[in-house]
Design an enzyme around this catalytic site. Sequence first.
Site, PDB file in Angstrom:
ATOM      1  N   TYR A  52      53.108  35.575  15.245  1.00  0.00           N
ATOM      2  CA  TYR A  52      54.509  36.038  15.300  1.00  0.00           C
ATOM      3  C   TYR A  52      55.098  35.788  16.698  1.00  0.00           C
ATOM      4  O   TYR A  52      56.224  35.306  16.844  1.00  0.00           O
ATOM      5  CB  TYR A  52      54.526  37.535  14.961  1.00  0.00           C
ATOM      6  CG  TYR A  52      55.884  38.173  14.886  1.00  0.00           C
ATOM      7  CD1 TYR A  52      56.745  37.926  13.820  1.00  0.00           C
ATOM      8  CD2 TYR A  52      56.305  39.071  15.873  1.00  0.00           C
ATOM      9  CE1 TYR A  52      57.982  38.552  13.746  1.00  0.00           C
ATOM     10  CE2 TYR A  52      57.541  39.697  15.800  1.00  0.00           C
ATOM     11  CZ  TYR A  52      58.377  39.427  14.732  1.00  0.00           C
ATOM     12  OH  TYR A  52      59.608  40.041  14.659  1.00  0.00           O
ATOM     13  N   SER A 103      62.712  38.144  19.153  1.00  0.00           N
ATOM     14  CA  SER A 103      62.104  39.480  19.195  1.00  0.00           C
ATOM     15  C   SER A 103      61.695  39.795  20.621  1.00  0.00           C
ATOM     16  O   SER A 103      61.391  38.877  21.397  1.00  0.00           O
ATOM     17  CB  SER A 103      60.851  39.534  18.306  1.00  0.00           C
ATOM     18  OG  SER A 103      60.105  40.709  18.585  1.00  0.00           O
ATOM     19  N   LYS A 115      58.282  33.512  17.778  1.00  0.00           N
ATOM     20  CA  LYS A 115      59.483  34.097  18.387  1.00  0.00           C
ATOM     21  C   LYS A 115      59.731  33.555  19.797  1.00  0.00           C
ATOM     22  O   LYS A 115      60.888  33.352  20.197  1.00  0.00           O
ATOM     23  CB  LYS A 115      59.380  35.628  18.401  1.00  0.00           C
ATOM     24  CG  LYS A 115      59.387  36.250  17.007  1.00  0.00           C
ATOM     25  CD  LYS A 115      60.679  35.950  16.243  1.00  0.00           C
ATOM     26  CE  LYS A 115      60.792  36.709  14.938  1.00  0.00           C
ATOM     27  NZ  LYS A 115      62.033  36.401  14.205  1.00  0.00           N
ATOM     28  N   ALA A 151      54.053  33.578  18.939  1.00  0.00           N
ATOM     29  CA  ALA A 151      54.203  32.133  19.146  1.00  0.00           C
ATOM     30  C   ALA A 151      55.519  31.655  18.543  1.00  0.00           C
ATOM     31  O   ALA A 151      56.267  30.885  19.161  1.00  0.00           O
ATOM     32  CB  ALA A 151      53.023  31.388  18.512  1.00  0.00           C
ATOM     33  N   ASN A 178      63.876  29.340   0.175  1.00  0.00           N
ATOM     34  CA  ASN A 178      62.641  29.575   0.923  1.00  0.00           C
ATOM     35  C   ASN A 178      62.794  28.791   2.223  1.00  0.00           C
ATOM     36  O   ASN A 178      62.702  27.559   2.232  1.00  0.00           O
ATOM     37  CB  ASN A 178      61.430  29.076   0.133  1.00  0.00           C
ATOM     38  CG  ASN A 178      60.144  29.299   0.903  1.00  0.00           C
ATOM     39  OD1 ASN A 178      60.155  29.766   2.047  1.00  0.00           O
ATOM     40  ND2 ASN A 178      59.024  28.951   0.287  1.00  0.00           N
ATOM     41  N   VAL A 179      63.032  29.491   3.323  1.00  0.00           N
ATOM     42  CA  VAL A 179      63.348  28.792   4.577  1.00  0.00           C
ATOM     43  C   VAL A 179      62.177  27.946   5.087  1.00  0.00           C
ATOM     44  O   VAL A 179      62.378  27.039   5.894  1.00  0.00           O
ATOM     45  CB  VAL A 179      63.821  29.753   5.703  1.00  0.00           C
ATOM     46  CG1 VAL A 179      65.133  30.422   5.347  1.00  0.00           C
ATOM     47  CG2 VAL A 179      62.747  30.762   6.083  1.00  0.00           C
TER      48      VAL A 179
HETATM   49  N1  LIG Z   1      62.656  45.315  12.491  1.00  0.00           N
HETATM   50  C1  LIG Z   1      62.329  45.105  13.772  1.00  0.00           C
HETATM   51  O1  LIG Z   1      61.992  46.047  14.519  1.00  0.00           O
HETATM   52  C2  LIG Z   1      62.386  43.707  14.334  1.00  0.00           C
HETATM   53  C3  LIG Z   1      62.213  43.553  15.714  1.00  0.00           C
HETATM   54  C4  LIG Z   1      62.320  42.285  16.270  1.00  0.00           C
HETATM   55  C5  LIG Z   1      62.624  41.196  15.463  1.00  0.00           C
HETATM   56  N2  LIG Z   1      62.766  41.360  14.122  1.00  0.00           N
HETATM   57  C6  LIG Z   1      63.132  40.172  13.341  1.00  0.00           C
HETATM   58  O2  LIG Z   1      64.375  40.408  12.695  1.00  0.00           O
HETATM   59  C7  LIG Z   1      64.459  39.642  11.490  1.00  0.00           C
HETATM   60  C8  LIG Z   1      64.844  40.552  10.324  1.00  0.00           C
HETATM   61  O3  LIG Z   1      63.852  41.555  10.223  1.00  0.00           O
HETATM   62  P1  LIG Z   1      64.037  42.869   9.335  1.00  0.00           P
HETATM   63  O4  LIG Z   1      63.281  43.934  10.047  1.00  0.00           O
HETATM   64  O5  LIG Z   1      65.460  43.075   8.974  1.00  0.00           O
HETATM   65  O6  LIG Z   1      63.161  42.435   8.062  1.00  0.00           O
HETATM   66  P2  LIG Z   1      63.268  42.720   6.464  1.00  0.00           P
HETATM   67  O7  LIG Z   1      61.882  42.566   5.935  1.00  0.00           O
HETATM   68  O8  LIG Z   1      64.017  43.992   6.198  1.00  0.00           O
HETATM   69  O9  LIG Z   1      64.167  41.497   5.962  1.00  0.00           O
HETATM   70  C9  LIG Z   1      63.706  40.181   5.991  1.00  0.00           C
HETATM   71  C10 LIG Z   1      64.298  39.411   4.816  1.00  0.00           C
HETATM   72  O10 LIG Z   1      63.841  38.052   4.923  1.00  0.00           O
HETATM   73  C11 LIG Z   1      63.540  37.590   3.613  1.00  0.00           C
HETATM   74  N3  LIG Z   1      62.561  36.492   3.678  1.00  0.00           N
HETATM   75  C12 LIG Z   1      61.243  36.572   3.975  1.00  0.00           C
HETATM   76  N4  LIG Z   1      60.668  35.364   3.890  1.00  0.00           N
HETATM   77  C13 LIG Z   1      61.656  34.486   3.560  1.00  0.00           C
HETATM   78  C14 LIG Z   1      61.688  33.083   3.321  1.00  0.00           C
HETATM   79  N5  LIG Z   1      60.569  32.342   3.386  1.00  0.00           N
HETATM   80  N6  LIG Z   1      62.869  32.503   3.012  1.00  0.00           N
HETATM   81  C15 LIG Z   1      64.004  33.266   2.914  1.00  0.00           C
HETATM   82  N7  LIG Z   1      64.033  34.591   3.106  1.00  0.00           N
HETATM   83  C16 LIG Z   1      62.871  35.197   3.420  1.00  0.00           C
HETATM   84  C17 LIG Z   1      62.980  38.811   2.884  1.00  0.00           C
HETATM   85  O11 LIG Z   1      63.060  38.660   1.474  1.00  0.00           O
HETATM   86  C18 LIG Z   1      63.868  39.931   3.440  1.00  0.00           C
HETATM   87  O12 LIG Z   1      65.001  40.136   2.609  1.00  0.00           O
HETATM   88  C19 LIG Z   1      63.100  38.957  11.351  1.00  0.00           C
HETATM   89  O13 LIG Z   1      63.181  37.643  11.862  1.00  0.00           O
HETATM   90  C20 LIG Z   1      62.183  39.809  12.218  1.00  0.00           C
HETATM   91  O14 LIG Z   1      61.078  39.096  12.696  1.00  0.00           O
HETATM   92  C21 LIG Z   1      62.645  42.582  13.540  1.00  0.00           C
END
Ligand SMILES: NC(=O)c1ccc[n+]([C@@H]2O[C@H](COP(=O)([O-])OP(=O)(O)OC[C@H]3O[C@@H](n4cnc5c(N)ncnc54)[C@H](O)[C@@H]3O)[C@@H](O)[C@H]2O)c1
Length: 257
Positions: free
Chosen positions: A154, A141, A158, A156, A61-62
């Site tokens: 979110y 992001s 990023k 804040a 859990n990060v």
């Molecule tokens: N998908 C998009 O369009 C997008 C755009 C910009 C930024 N992001 C960022 O990219 C990253 C990945 O996003 P994604 O779309 O692949 O999401 P996703 O939901 O597919 O994957 C996120 C993973 O993080 C894990 N997770 C959540 N909380 C956690 C915790 N407390 N400790 C450890 N693991 C945890 C989840 O179990 C999941 O496997 C994130 O930081 C997100 O904010 C996503």
Amino acid sequence: MLTGKVAIVTGSGSGMGEATAKQLAKQGVAVAIADLNWEKAVKVADSIKAAGGTAYPVKVNVSDSSSVNQMVNAVVKELGGVDILVNNAGIVTQSSVLEQTDEEWRRILSVDLDGVFYCTRAVAKQMKEQERGGKIVNIASVVANRPRRFHGAYTAAKAAVAALTRVWALDLVEYGINVNAVSPGHIRTPLTEGYFTGKVKEAFEEMIPQGTIGEPDWIASVVVFLCTEAASYVTGQVIDVDGGFNMSGEIPALYRL
Ligand SMILES: NC(=O)c1ccc[n+]([C@@H]2O[C@H](COP(=O)([O-])OP(=O)(O)OC[C@H]3O[C@@H](n4cnc5c(N)ncnc54)[C@H](O)[C@@H]3O)[C@@H](O)[C@H]2O)c1
């Protein structure tokens, strides 16, 4: 160029983290699949192993610094060190500032900001001790630059991650540790699946100069590049990987596009 390195990718049980872990593994990196969701971590690790790669699933859990420290210790014990950290785990909610609760504000900041700090601190200490440098890539992001209503907490987190990327690049430069960030645009993953359908999908595509929602592999390939020696002179940079969204503001109808 990456054969024999060890990486920790947080949140690699899904989406862009999973794609990044799989691309790193293809380059010969032993990858720790560090995720809160144990089942997903095991599934991704199994699929990397089935393809001939090396992967180690580990629950973390990060947002909890002791969980992060335990995870890093376990990876060092199992895989022999850490050369690469990808701070990818993240969550998102939508609330107007009028309705955002203390609990929701803290929950988003604790994963999306505190988590990046805890992982970077623990891994950077390990990298310093190893005396062989390292690469840290944060996932920010586009909202760090382009405001999106109802995404205050979110945004804040990023925007802080983008700023910290530059600070930590300086803090760690003397240890040969590069710190960069990738700012994804709109990428189809389980996190965003609900967004990109029908009229909303069309509206997004109109705002993205390249005209398409992104795929996780398009983010992963830039992250992997930043982990290679080819990017050794790049540090403190936040790179938009967004099909041009961050610079857009055009009205396609005006040009009959
Ligand atoms: N998908 C998009 O369009 C997008 C755009 C910009 C930024 N992001 C960022 O990219 C990253 C990945 O996003 P994604 O779309 O692949 O999401 P996703 O939901 O597919 O994957 C996120 C993973 O993080 C894990 N997770 C959540 N909380 C956690 C915790 N407390 N400790 C450890 N693991 C945890 C989840 O179990 C999941 O496997 C994130 O930081 C997100 O904010 C996503």
